[in-house]
Design an enzyme around this catalytic site. Sequence first.
Site, mmCIF file in Angstrom:
data_model
loop_
_atom_site.group_PDB
_atom_site.id
_atom_site.type_symbol
_atom_site.label_atom_id
_atom_site.label_comp_id
_atom_site.label_asym_id
_atom_site.label_seq_id
_atom_site.Cartn_x
_atom_site.Cartn_y
_atom_site.Cartn_z
ATOM 1 N N LEU A 190 0.870 -1.176 0.000
ATOM 2 C CA LEU A 190 0.000 0.000 0.000
ATOM 3 C C LEU A 190 0.904 1.223 0.000
ATOM 4 C CD1 LEU A 190 -2.652 -0.917 2.750
ATOM 5 C CD2 LEU A 190 -2.964 -1.033 0.278
ATOM 6 N N ASP A 191 0.460 2.306 -0.646
ATOM 7 C CA ASP A 191 1.227 3.554 -0.589
ATOM 8 C C ASP A 191 1.410 3.987 0.863
ATOM 9 O OD1 ASP A 191 1.081 3.545 -3.336
ATOM 10 O OD2 ASP A 191 -0.430 5.123 -3.465
ATOM 11 N N LYS A 192 2.473 4.738 1.097
ATOM 12 C CA LYS A 192 2.781 5.222 2.449
ATOM 13 C C LYS A 192 1.567 5.871 3.115
ATOM 14 C CE LYS A 192 5.706 8.755 4.623
ATOM 15 N NZ LYS A 192 5.202 10.097 4.315
ATOM 16 N N THR A 207 -1.654 5.527 2.294
ATOM 17 C CA THR A 207 -2.889 4.741 2.216
ATOM 18 C C THR A 207 -2.960 3.840 3.436
ATOM 19 O OG1 THR A 207 -2.831 4.759 -0.206
ATOM 20 C CG2 THR A 207 -4.194 3.074 0.840
ATOM 21 N N ARG A 212 -5.256 6.215 -7.658
ATOM 22 C CA ARG A 212 -4.994 7.662 -7.681
ATOM 23 C C ARG A 212 -4.841 8.165 -9.115
ATOM 24 N NH1 ARG A 212 0.072 8.058 -3.894
ATOM 25 N NH2 ARG A 212 -0.246 10.307 -4.138
#
Length: 220
Positions: free
Chosen positions: A58-60, A62, A158
């Site tokens: 997961l993105d930082k 998110t 995104r």
Amino acid sequence: VSVVYQDQSLVVIDKPAGLPVHPGPGHPDQTLVNGLLARCPDIQEVGGAIRPGIVHRLDKDTSGLMMVAKNHHAHQELSNQIKNRQVSKGYLALATGTVTPDSGLIDQPIARDPRHRKRMAVVPGGRESRTRYKVLEIPAGHSLLGLNLETGRTHQIRVHLAHLGHPLLGDGVYGRTSPLLDRHFLHAFHLEFKHPVTGEPLDFKIDLPADLTQAIDALR
């Protein structure tokens, strides 16, 4: 890091926003991997030294559900399920503007943005990328979306929503920052897959964290 489920083969965690998944430029420690190694030292060599146990990211900024393998067999099995699109990953997102139609499939190829090398973008000839979405609510000119990924590209949700002209609330990279939130509004709320040893279905859901709940309540 909040543990949602754990056994001898895997651990499912609720990753908080702001926590990078693994060490990288600018964050050699204070990552999810560091925390997992402290809690589950047996994952040390599973799947590689830099990203032990990690089968998806997961993105930082998110938040939400992630599964982590605790041994080589589980790592291989879970990686194969992801590769074969047998893992269901559900997200809640708040997009700016009113997304129309109110459900659909975003099928647009993604690659590194040729003009901004630190970003991704919809690029002809990029990697196949598909996101299904459904509008759940329209609070004050924003769209609360339920999304399912059919592919797992970097920043996929995104990039796809920004391409539609509806970037995530608070996304300073693909849209703009927001006074309501100090990150983008994206939460991995649902994760469903088969146990890597027993094959039994595992199904997890979690609520929105407090910062996202406050942001959407302010709009409502």
